[in-house]
Design a protein around this motif. Structure first.
Motif, PDB file in Angstrom:
ATOM      1  N   ILE A 226       0.858  -1.180   0.000  1.00 38.73           N
ATOM      2  CA  ILE A 226       0.000   0.000   0.000  1.00 38.73           C
ATOM      3  C   ILE A 226       0.895   1.231   0.000  1.00 38.73           C
ATOM      4  CG2 ILE A 226      -1.801   1.275   1.227  1.00 38.73           C
ATOM      5  CD1 ILE A 226      -2.692  -1.373   2.443  1.00 38.73           C
ATOM      6  N   LYS A 227       0.783   2.029  -1.041  1.00 41.42           N
ATOM      7  CA  LYS A 227       1.637   3.210  -1.174  1.00 41.42           C
ATOM      8  C   LYS A 227       1.373   4.182  -0.035  1.00 41.42           C
ATOM      9  CE  LYS A 227       2.673   6.985  -4.380  1.00 41.42           C
ATOM     10  NZ  LYS A 227       2.331   7.589  -5.695  1.00 41.42           N
ATOM     11  N   PRO A 228       2.412   4.560   0.718  1.00 45.30           N
ATOM     12  CA  PRO A 228       2.227   5.505   1.827  1.00 45.30           C
ATOM     13  C   PRO A 228       1.727   6.865   1.337  1.00 45.30           C
ATOM     14  CG  PRO A 228       4.361   4.419   1.969  1.00 45.30           C
ATOM     15  CD  PRO A 228       3.798   4.105   0.620  1.00 45.30           C
ATOM     16  N   THR A 229       0.915   7.495   2.171  1.00 45.05           N
ATOM     17  CA  THR A 229       0.399   8.820   1.853  1.00 45.05           C
ATOM     18  C   THR A 229       1.413   9.882   2.258  1.00 45.05           C
ATOM     19  OG1 THR A 229      -1.855   8.038   2.256  1.00 45.05           O
ATOM     20  CG2 THR A 229      -1.519  10.426   2.207  1.00 45.05           C
ATOM     21  N   LEU A 230       1.656  10.841   1.366  1.00 51.57           N
ATOM     22  CA  LEU A 230       2.595  11.913   1.671  1.00 51.57           C
ATOM     23  C   LEU A 230       2.111  12.721   2.869  1.00 51.57           C
ATOM     24  CD1 LEU A 230       3.430  13.175  -1.938  1.00 51.57           C
ATOM     25  CD2 LEU A 230       4.905  11.838  -0.443  1.00 51.57           C
ATOM     26  N   GLY A 231       3.056  13.129   3.719  1.00 59.29           N
ATOM     27  CA  GLY A 231       2.719  13.814   4.964  1.00 59.29           C
ATOM     28  C   GLY A 231       2.290  15.252   4.782  1.00 59.29           C
ATOM     29  N   HIS A 232       2.530  15.838   3.605  1.00 60.99           N
ATOM     30  CA  HIS A 232       2.127  17.209   3.306  1.00 60.99           C
ATOM     31  C   HIS A 232       1.457  17.222   1.940  1.00 60.99           C
ATOM     32  CE1 HIS A 232       5.239  17.696   6.342  1.00 60.99           C
ATOM     33  NE2 HIS A 232       4.894  18.969   6.511  1.00 60.99           N
ATOM     34  N   THR A 233       1.139  18.382   1.471  1.00 61.96           N
ATOM     35  CA  THR A 233       0.617  18.530   0.122  1.00 61.96           C
ATOM     36  C   THR A 233       1.678  18.107  -0.892  1.00 61.96           C
ATOM     37  OG1 THR A 233      -0.683  20.424   0.879  1.00 61.96           O
ATOM     38  CG2 THR A 233      -0.437  20.156  -1.506  1.00 61.96           C
ATOM     39  N   GLN A 234       1.229  17.513  -1.992  1.00 66.77           N
ATOM     40  CA  GLN A 234       2.174  17.073  -3.025  1.00 66.77           C
ATOM     41  C   GLN A 234       2.898  18.264  -3.623  1.00 66.77           C
ATOM     42  OE1 GLN A 234       0.445  15.241  -6.516  1.00 66.77           O
ATOM     43  NE2 GLN A 234       2.254  13.987  -6.863  1.00 66.77           N
ATOM     44  N   ASN A 235       4.190  18.080  -3.843  1.00 62.96           N
ATOM     45  CA  ASN A 235       5.033  19.128  -4.406  1.00 62.96           C
ATOM     46  C   ASN A 235       4.774  19.247  -5.909  1.00 62.96           C
ATOM     47  OD1 ASN A 235       7.385  20.600  -5.391  1.00 62.96           O
ATOM     48  ND2 ASN A 235       8.273  20.206  -3.368  1.00 62.96           N
ATOM     49  N   ASN A 236       4.505  20.450  -6.393  1.00 64.92           N
ATOM     50  CA  ASN A 236       4.209  20.643  -7.812  1.00 64.92           C
ATOM     51  C   ASN A 236       5.437  20.468  -8.697  1.00 64.92           C
ATOM     52  OD1 ASN A 236       1.470  21.227  -7.372  1.00 64.92           O
ATOM     53  ND2 ASN A 236       1.900  23.396  -7.007  1.00 64.92           N
ATOM     54  N   ILE A 237       6.602  20.708  -8.136  1.00 66.80           N
ATOM     55  CA  ILE A 237       7.837  20.608  -8.921  1.00 66.80           C
ATOM     56  C   ILE A 237       8.446  19.210  -8.812  1.00 66.80           C
ATOM     57  CG2 ILE A 237      10.183  21.513  -9.194  1.00 66.80           C
ATOM     58  CD1 ILE A 237       9.151  24.185  -8.153  1.00 66.80           C
ATOM     59  N   CYS A 240       6.989  13.369  -6.579  1.00 66.99           N
ATOM     60  CA  CYS A 240       7.145  12.259  -5.639  1.00 66.99           C
ATOM     61  C   CYS A 240       7.397  12.749  -4.214  1.00 66.99           C
ATOM     62  CB  CYS A 240       8.303  11.352  -6.069  1.00 66.99           C
ATOM     63  SG  CYS A 240       7.950  10.412  -7.557  1.00 66.99           S
ATOM     64  N   ALA A 241       7.490  14.052  -4.028  1.00 71.70           N
ATOM     65  CA  ALA A 241       7.824  14.624  -2.724  1.00 71.70           C
ATOM     66  C   ALA A 241       6.706  15.543  -2.235  1.00 71.70           C
ATOM     67  CB  ALA A 241       9.143  15.389  -2.807  1.00 71.70           C
ATOM     68  N   THR A 242       6.845  16.005  -1.009  1.00 71.28           N
ATOM     69  CA  THR A 242       5.884  16.927  -0.418  1.00 71.28           C
ATOM     70  C   THR A 242       6.366  18.368  -0.552  1.00 71.28           C
ATOM     71  OG1 THR A 242       6.846  17.054   1.797  1.00 71.28           O
ATOM     72  CG2 THR A 242       5.473  15.137   1.325  1.00 71.28           C
ATOM     73  N   THR A 243       5.515  19.286  -0.159  1.00 68.36           N
ATOM     74  CA  THR A 243       5.880  20.702  -0.217  1.00 68.36           C
ATOM     75  C   THR A 243       6.910  21.071   0.841  1.00 68.36           C
ATOM     76  OG1 THR A 243       3.904  21.128   1.126  1.00 68.36           O
ATOM     77  CG2 THR A 243       3.724  21.501  -1.248  1.00 68.36           C
ATOM     78  N   ALA A 244       7.194  20.156   1.785  1.00 67.05           N
ATOM     79  CA  ALA A 244       8.252  20.410   2.767  1.00 67.05           C
ATOM     80  C   ALA A 244       9.635  20.185   2.177  1.00 67.05           C
ATOM     81  CB  ALA A 244       8.063  19.501   3.984  1.00 67.05           C
ATOM     82  N   PHE A 245       9.674  19.644   0.977  1.00 66.23           N
ATOM     83  CA  PHE A 245      10.907  19.271   0.279  1.00 66.23           C
ATOM     84  C   PHE A 245      11.379  20.452  -0.574  1.00 66.23           C
ATOM     85  CE2 PHE A 245      12.957  17.763  -3.553  1.00 66.23           C
ATOM     86  CZ  PHE A 245      13.692  16.639  -3.206  1.00 66.23           C
ATOM     87  N   GLY A 246      12.642  20.850  -0.411  1.00 72.29           N
ATOM     88  CA  GLY A 246      13.203  21.918  -1.224  1.00 72.29           C
ATOM     89  C   GLY A 246      14.622  21.600  -1.648  1.00 72.29           C
ATOM     90  N   ILE A 247      15.114  22.294  -2.659  1.00 69.46           N
ATOM     91  CA  ILE A 247      16.459  22.071  -3.187  1.00 69.46           C
ATOM     92  C   ILE A 247      17.268  23.361  -3.090  1.00 69.46           C
ATOM     93  CG2 ILE A 247      17.793  21.631  -5.288  1.00 69.46           C
ATOM     94  CD1 ILE A 247      16.699  19.125  -4.220  1.00 69.46           C
ATOM     95  N   GLN A 248      18.498  23.239  -2.610  1.00 72.27           N
ATOM     96  CA  GLN A 248      19.443  24.342  -2.620  1.00 72.27           C
ATOM     97  C   GLN A 248      20.737  23.875  -3.270  1.00 72.27           C
ATOM     98  OE1 GLN A 248      20.013  25.780   1.377  1.00 72.27           O
ATOM     99  NE2 GLN A 248      18.193  27.087   1.329  1.00 72.27           N
ATOM    100  N   SER A 249      21.534  24.821  -3.705  1.00 71.04           N
ATOM    101  CA  SER A 249      22.831  24.490  -4.291  1.00 71.04           C
ATOM    102  C   SER A 249      23.858  25.504  -3.817  1.00 71.04           C
ATOM    103  CB  SER A 249      22.747  24.513  -5.820  1.00 71.04           C
ATOM    104  OG  SER A 249      23.972  24.129  -6.394  1.00 71.04           O
TER     105      SER A 249
END
Length: 541
Positions: A226-237, A240-249
């Motif tokens: 059973i595919k786990p439910t994401l803990g936050h809203t789905q990330n538009n970018i 496969c991740a939530t909106t709590a997920f961000g990228i820095q460089s």
């Protein structure tokens, strides 16, 4: 570089190195190779060396099915079954199934396969695996089980159905058994005995199902994932991740993941399927080649005897996605000594597909996209994010790059064997340099690219092995390797705030402590957990 074991490739590479040294051109060639800046150019350069093609000549290693071998395994299985050595009989009957020829003309007349399935169903019935037993009986019937033996098979089918509580179906099977008695090669006395036994089974089928004292099939674990439910809203970018997920460089840390919202312990931050994965050769006899579940009653590939599948669905999906290409040379790949990363590099290219890759070549070097598509989405089901994973080519020695280039050429020749570049197999595998091989060198360059990026981006898939006498000493074993586009963005951390878990092939990232990402952007690095069908274990990497 991943440690390579002794195998076919090691012999190829040693011979090529010897030829180059004896030619007196090694220093010049090494200098020219060191100046190349793209993986395609490196493959083209190596492709132009005659000794490479003189040495790497692939002979077919397809393990052909054999009726004689299937009969031999089945007879051995019969002996073990008569001695009630059911575990051994089960394995030998499975070998008989794997070895049995399969007609590909749609006639479904495969007598050796049908007999092997029927005999294995007897073992499964005697060991209480009634549902799996019924599957094997169905396979036996589909493949032309002999008419004169049908009465026995329907009798077993009826008993297995009764054990699983399917009384009406059981009665129908027993009645079919009676109908087929007329075709049985039995004397009248034995026929009469069988008829009486079947009549009794029909009369008693209701009692057999309802009597609580009668053995019934043990309830198997629910293996459906059973595919786990994401803990936050789905990330538009990053879908496969939530909106709590961000990228820095940053210059010193490169591209990395940060928490940009508050995360609670247990929140699912990423839920992702791999773009490609490979089962380790050492687990081919115990696990499904496609989904990596343990399987006690495998179904075979239509063509080779090398792999096992848990069912037709996995077999059909594997054939379409990759096994149809890999099948002719899979045994050679596995025994070559190139390791799991070599096989995974090949699998990535095969899953992407030749037609797609030819179109992809035009935009491959658009580095500013960093794996994002035209809509700015990081699609983990797409090849582009895998292509743009970092391989550290600039930090590698000439000898390291040349060795990996030789592996890429070896794998390209394997692809030619499997009709990857055309509908007809290049059986001689005498691919030579020239304008007609530009596509071949491009694909070889992609394989070379992945041979560099996978060791620092791929993830292992492991399962827990329980120690029956002392659970505390239980541990994990690696069974497969996989590449995940989104999860590859996470760096390792010895003081992780998140953890990774894999269920079969599906990967998830969980928060393992409360994070206040809205106020402080935490850098997220992973500690890895592994889950299989038996339970959960963990290890810090």
């Amino acid at each position: 570089m991943e440690q390579l074991s002794t195998g076919t490739f090691e012999g190829y590479f040693t011979e090529i190195s010897k030829c180059l040294q004896e030619s007196g051109e090694l220093k010049r060639l090494s200098s020219e190779f060191s100046k190349l800046t793209t993986d395609k150019a490196r493959v083209q350069f190596a492709f132009s060396l005659p000794c490479v093609h003189d040495v790497i000549k692939l002979e077919s290693t397809l393990l052909i099915k054999s009726a004689a071998e299937s009969v031999c395994f089945r007879n051995r299985g019969n002996q073990l079954f008569q001695k009630s050595q059911y575990d051994k009989a089960l394995e030998v009957y499975s070998e008989s199934i794997l070895s049995a020829p399969v007609s590909l003309d749609g006639t479904k007349h495969n007598p050796e396969l049908a007999l092997a399935y029927a005999n294995r169903s007897a073992v499964l019935y005697n060991t209480g695996k009634y549902e799996v037993c019924l599957n094997d009986i169905g396979h036996a019937l589909e493949n032309g089980y002999p008419e004169e033996l049908m009465y026995k098979l329907f009798d077993r089918q009826g008993k297995a159905l009764a054990r699983t509580g399917k009384r009406n179906d059981a009665v129908r099977s027993f009645m079919q058994g009676k109908q087929h008695l007329k075709n049985a090669k039995l004397d009248d006395k034995k026929k009469l005995k069988w008829e009486k036994d079947l009549d009794e089974q029909i009369r008693n089928s209701t009692d057999l199902c309802e009597n609580p004292g009668i053995k019934t099939e043990k309830q198997e674990l629910n293996l459906e994932f059973i595919k786990p439910t994401l803990g936050h809203t789905q990330n538009n970018i990053f879908p496969c991740a939530t909106t709590a997920f961000g990228i820095q460089s940053t210059p010193d840390q490169g591209r990395h993941v940060v928490a940009i919202q508050d995360v609670k312990a247990g929140d699912v931050l990423v839920s992702e399927k791999p773009f490609a994965s490979v089962l380790l050769h050492t687990h081919e006899k115990t696990h499904c080649h496609h989904c990596y579940r343990r399987t006690i009653a495998p179904v075979p590939c239509w063509q080779c005897t090398s792999v096992r599948f848990c069912g037709e669905l996995c077999r059909d999906e594997a054939w379409v996605k990759y096994h149809g290409i890999e099948c002719p040379c899979l045994d050679l790949i596995q025994k070559s000594g190139i390791g799991k990363m070599g096989h995974l590099a090949l699998r990535v290219v095969v899953v992407a597909g030749f037609n797609f890759l030819r179109q992809f070549e035009e935009s491959a070097e658009e580095s500013e996209t960093q794996g994002f598509n035209n809509e700015g989405i990081y699609d983990s089901s797409s090849y582009s994010p895998i292509y743009h994973l970092v391989g550290h080519s600039q930090d590698r020695s000439v000898s390291d790059l040349f060795r990996r280039t030789m592996i890429a050429i070896f794998l390209v020749k394997c692809l030619a064997k499997g009709c990857f570049f055309s509908q007809e197999s290049t059986t001689s595998c005498t691919l030579t340099p020239g304008p007609d091989n530009s596509d071949v060198c491009f694909v070889g360059g992609l394989i070379l690219r992945h041979l560099q990026s996978l060791p620092c981006n791929a993830h292992e898939i492991s399962e827990m092995v329980l120690a029956p006498k002392n659970v505390a000493t239980s541990g994990t074993i690696e069974i497969a390797a996989a590449i995940y586009a989104t999860m590859s963005l996470f760096n390792h951390s010895c003081h992780s705030r998140i953890t990774r878990m894999v269920e079969q092939t599906h990967g998830c990232i969980y928060g393992c402590c409360n994070l206040y990402g809205a106020r402080c952007r935490y850098i997220l690095g992973c500690e890895y957990h592994f889950r299989n069908l038996m339970g959960i274990t963990w290890q810090r990497l």
